[in-house]
Design a protein around this motif. Structure first.
Motif, PDB file in Angstrom:
ATOM      1  N   GLN A 108      36.000  22.952  45.131  1.00 22.60           N
ATOM      2  CA  GLN A 108      36.752  22.915  43.873  1.00 22.60           C
ATOM      3  C   GLN A 108      37.240  24.296  43.438  1.00 22.60           C
ATOM      4  OE1 GLN A 108      34.249  20.694  41.161  1.00 22.60           O
ATOM      5  NE2 GLN A 108      34.928  18.763  42.046  1.00 22.60           N
ATOM      6  N   THR A 109      37.561  25.134  44.430  1.00 23.10           N
ATOM      7  CA  THR A 109      38.153  26.442  44.134  1.00 23.10           C
ATOM      8  C   THR A 109      39.650  26.451  44.444  1.00 23.10           C
ATOM      9  OG1 THR A 109      37.566  27.289  46.337  1.00 23.10           O
ATOM     10  CG2 THR A 109      35.991  27.691  44.536  1.00 23.10           C
ATOM     11  N   PHE A 110      40.154  25.389  45.048  1.00 25.03           N
ATOM     12  CA  PHE A 110      41.581  25.261  45.342  1.00 25.03           C
ATOM     13  C   PHE A 110      42.339  25.083  44.031  1.00 25.03           C
ATOM     14  CE2 PHE A 110      45.359  22.691  46.086  1.00 25.03           C
ATOM     15  CZ  PHE A 110      45.963  23.341  47.156  1.00 25.03           C
ATOM     16  N   MET A 111      43.414  25.836  43.882  1.00 26.26           N
ATOM     17  CA  MET A 111      44.245  25.731  42.680  1.00 26.26           C
ATOM     18  C   MET A 111      45.715  25.736  43.075  1.00 26.26           C
ATOM     19  SD  MET A 111      42.241  28.311  40.036  1.00 26.26           S
ATOM     20  CE  MET A 111      43.788  28.982  39.594  1.00 26.26           C
ATOM     21  N   ILE A 112      46.509  25.070  42.272  1.00 26.95           N
ATOM     22  CA  ILE A 112      47.957  25.128  42.434  1.00 26.95           C
ATOM     23  C   ILE A 112      48.445  26.215  41.490  1.00 26.95           C
ATOM     24  CG2 ILE A 112      50.139  23.887  42.221  1.00 26.95           C
ATOM     25  CD1 ILE A 112      48.534  21.285  42.748  1.00 26.95           C
ATOM     26  N   GLU A 113      49.028  27.250  42.055  1.00 21.25           N
ATOM     27  CA  GLU A 113      49.459  28.395  41.266  1.00 21.25           C
ATOM     28  C   GLU A 113      50.607  28.030  40.326  1.00 21.25           C
ATOM     29  OE1 GLU A 113      50.366  31.710  43.851  1.00 21.25           O
ATOM     30  OE2 GLU A 113      48.736  31.123  45.195  1.00 21.25           O
ATOM     31  N   GLU A 114      50.699  28.769  39.250  1.00 22.19           N
ATOM     32  CA  GLU A 114      51.803  28.604  38.307  1.00 22.19           C
ATOM     33  C   GLU A 114      53.124  28.806  39.055  1.00 22.19           C
ATOM     34  OE1 GLU A 114      53.402  27.458  34.940  1.00 22.19           O
ATOM     35  OE2 GLU A 114      51.239  27.724  35.127  1.00 22.19           O
ATOM     36  N   GLY A 115      54.050  27.911  38.826  1.00 28.03           N
ATOM     37  CA  GLY A 115      55.357  28.010  39.474  1.00 28.03           C
ATOM     38  C   GLY A 115      55.437  27.289  40.805  1.00 28.03           C
ATOM     39  N   GLU A 159      55.208  23.826  42.818  1.00 33.17           N
ATOM     40  CA  GLU A 159      55.487  22.454  42.390  1.00 33.17           C
ATOM     41  C   GLU A 159      54.347  21.473  42.593  1.00 33.17           C
ATOM     42  OE1 GLU A 159      59.047  19.203  42.898  1.00 33.17           O
ATOM     43  OE2 GLU A 159      58.805  20.719  44.436  1.00 33.17           O
ATOM     44  N   ASP A 160      53.713  21.517  43.755  1.00 34.22           N
ATOM     45  CA  ASP A 160      52.714  20.489  44.055  1.00 34.22           C
ATOM     46  C   ASP A 160      51.728  20.990  45.097  1.00 34.22           C
ATOM     47  OD1 ASP A 160      54.128  20.365  46.483  1.00 34.22           O
ATOM     48  OD2 ASP A 160      55.176  18.532  45.946  1.00 34.22           O
ATOM     49  N   VAL A 161      50.775  20.138  45.429  1.00 32.62           N
ATOM     50  CA  VAL A 161      49.720  20.520  46.361  1.00 32.62           C
ATOM     51  C   VAL A 161      50.289  20.868  47.738  1.00 32.62           C
ATOM     52  CG1 VAL A 161      49.147  18.146  47.053  1.00 32.62           C
ATOM     53  CG2 VAL A 161      47.432  19.926  47.245  1.00 32.62           C
ATOM     54  N   HIS A 162      51.254  20.126  48.201  1.00 34.39           N
ATOM     55  CA  HIS A 162      51.806  20.377  49.529  1.00 34.39           C
ATOM     56  C   HIS A 162      52.518  21.732  49.585  1.00 34.39           C
ATOM     57  CE1 HIS A 162      52.254  18.582  53.437  1.00 34.39           C
ATOM     58  NE2 HIS A 162      53.538  18.877  53.467  1.00 34.39           N
ATOM     59  N   SER A 163      53.243  22.050  48.512  1.00 34.73           N
ATOM     60  CA  SER A 163      53.902  23.355  48.433  1.00 34.73           C
ATOM     61  C   SER A 163      52.873  24.480  48.375  1.00 34.73           C
ATOM     62  CB  SER A 163      54.805  23.422  47.200  1.00 34.73           C
ATOM     63  OG  SER A 163      55.820  22.461  47.281  1.00 34.73           O
ATOM     64  N   GLN A 164      51.762  24.256  47.670  1.00 38.88           N
ATOM     65  CA  GLN A 164      50.704  25.257  47.588  1.00 38.88           C
ATOM     66  C   GLN A 164      50.071  25.486  48.957  1.00 38.88           C
ATOM     67  OE1 GLN A 164      49.759  27.161  44.847  1.00 38.88           O
ATOM     68  NE2 GLN A 164      48.519  28.271  46.322  1.00 38.88           N
ATOM     69  N   VAL A 165      49.829  24.423  49.682  1.00 35.02           N
ATOM     70  CA  VAL A 165      49.256  24.553  51.020  1.00 35.02           C
ATOM     71  C   VAL A 165      50.201  25.356  51.914  1.00 35.02           C
ATOM     72  CG1 VAL A 165      48.613  23.274  53.113  1.00 35.02           C
ATOM     73  CG2 VAL A 165      47.793  22.504  50.879  1.00 35.02           C
ATOM     74  N   GLU A 201      43.177  27.472  59.561  1.00 35.24           N
ATOM     75  CA  GLU A 201      43.516  27.790  58.170  1.00 35.24           C
ATOM     76  C   GLU A 201      43.471  26.552  57.272  1.00 35.24           C
ATOM     77  OE1 GLU A 201      43.602  30.780  56.958  1.00 35.24           O
ATOM     78  OE2 GLU A 201      43.337  31.610  58.968  1.00 35.24           O
ATOM     79  N   LEU A 202      43.919  25.414  57.804  1.00 37.46           N
ATOM     80  CA  LEU A 202      43.855  24.176  57.015  1.00 37.46           C
ATOM     81  C   LEU A 202      42.407  23.774  56.740  1.00 37.46           C
ATOM     82  CD1 LEU A 202      46.811  22.149  58.530  1.00 37.46           C
ATOM     83  CD2 LEU A 202      46.572  22.839  56.130  1.00 37.46           C
ATOM     84  N   LEU A 203      41.523  24.013  57.691  1.00 34.55           N
ATOM     85  CA  LEU A 203      40.100  23.725  57.444  1.00 34.55           C
ATOM     86  C   LEU A 203      39.549  24.617  56.333  1.00 34.55           C
ATOM     87  CD1 LEU A 203      38.572  23.107  60.995  1.00 34.55           C
ATOM     88  CD2 LEU A 203      39.053  21.432  59.204  1.00 34.55           C
ATOM     89  N   LEU A 204      39.996  25.867  56.282  1.00 35.85           N
ATOM     90  CA  LEU A 204      39.563  26.760  55.202  1.00 35.85           C
ATOM     91  C   LEU A 204      40.100  26.276  53.854  1.00 35.85           C
ATOM     92  CD1 LEU A 204      39.997  30.245  56.929  1.00 35.85           C
ATOM     93  CD2 LEU A 204      37.845  29.072  56.381  1.00 35.85           C
ATOM     94  N   ILE A 205      41.332  25.801  53.849  1.00 37.91           N
ATOM     95  CA  ILE A 205      41.897  25.249  52.618  1.00 37.91           C
ATOM     96  C   ILE A 205      41.126  23.999  52.208  1.00 37.91           C
ATOM     97  CG2 ILE A 205      43.945  24.167  51.592  1.00 37.91           C
ATOM     98  CD1 ILE A 205      45.629  26.134  53.331  1.00 37.91           C
ATOM     99  N   TYR A 206      40.821  23.148  53.191  1.00 40.77           N
ATOM    100  CA  TYR A 206      40.040  21.938  52.908  1.00 40.77           C
ATOM    101  C   TYR A 206      38.689  22.307  52.291  1.00 40.77           C
ATOM    102  CZ  TYR A 206      37.803  17.411  53.507  1.00 40.77           C
ATOM    103  OH  TYR A 206      37.150  16.232  53.277  1.00 40.77           O
ATOM    104  N   GLU A 207      38.076  23.336  52.845  1.00 47.65           N
ATOM    105  CA  GLU A 207      36.797  23.804  52.322  1.00 47.65           C
ATOM    106  C   GLU A 207      36.935  24.234  50.855  1.00 47.65           C
ATOM    107  OE1 GLU A 207      34.310  27.612  53.528  1.00 47.65           O
ATOM    108  OE2 GLU A 207      34.397  26.145  55.176  1.00 47.65           O
TER     109      GLU A 207
END
Length: 115
Positions: free
Chosen positions: A72-79, A81-87, A61-67
């Protein structure tokens, strides 16, 4: 979702002043956060905090997130806090409790040092 939230209301103006463009800057660091997370789960498995099956699931799953970061389709959703929380949120949505386990040692350590 704020990883360090202590259920204390923060004035929106103060939050904007202190956080500012953190989310935008986090997107620039997302690649490295995911790479660090990959190393982290290998360590967790090596000391027995997750098993081999959990490692394989998290790794996939982390490799899919890395992909998604690379595309450049990875986004941090509204609400969120940060990239780590989004992951963590993405992992939890996709693989449930195993996704939550990838952060538990971090949280336990954070709680032990909180004032």
């Amino acid at each position: 979702m704020k990883l360090w939230d202590k259920d204390i209301h923060t004035d929106k103006f103060i939050e904007q002043f202190t956080i500012g463009k953190d989310r935008e800057l986090d997107l620039l660091l997302a690649r490295y956060d995911v790479l660090g997370s990959l190393a982290h789960i290998v360590m967790l498995e090596s000391i027995g905090l997750i098993n081999t099956a959990e490692l394989q699931e998290l790794y996939r799953e982390l490799l899919l997130i890395y992909e998604s970061v690379e595309k450049q389709t990875f986004m941090i959703e509204e609400g969120v806090e940060d990239v780590h929380s989004q992951v963590e949120l993405m992992l939890t949505r996709k693989i449930g409790d195993t996704g939550k386990r990838f952060m538990q040692p971090d949280r336990a350590m954070t709680r032990s040092f909180s004032i």
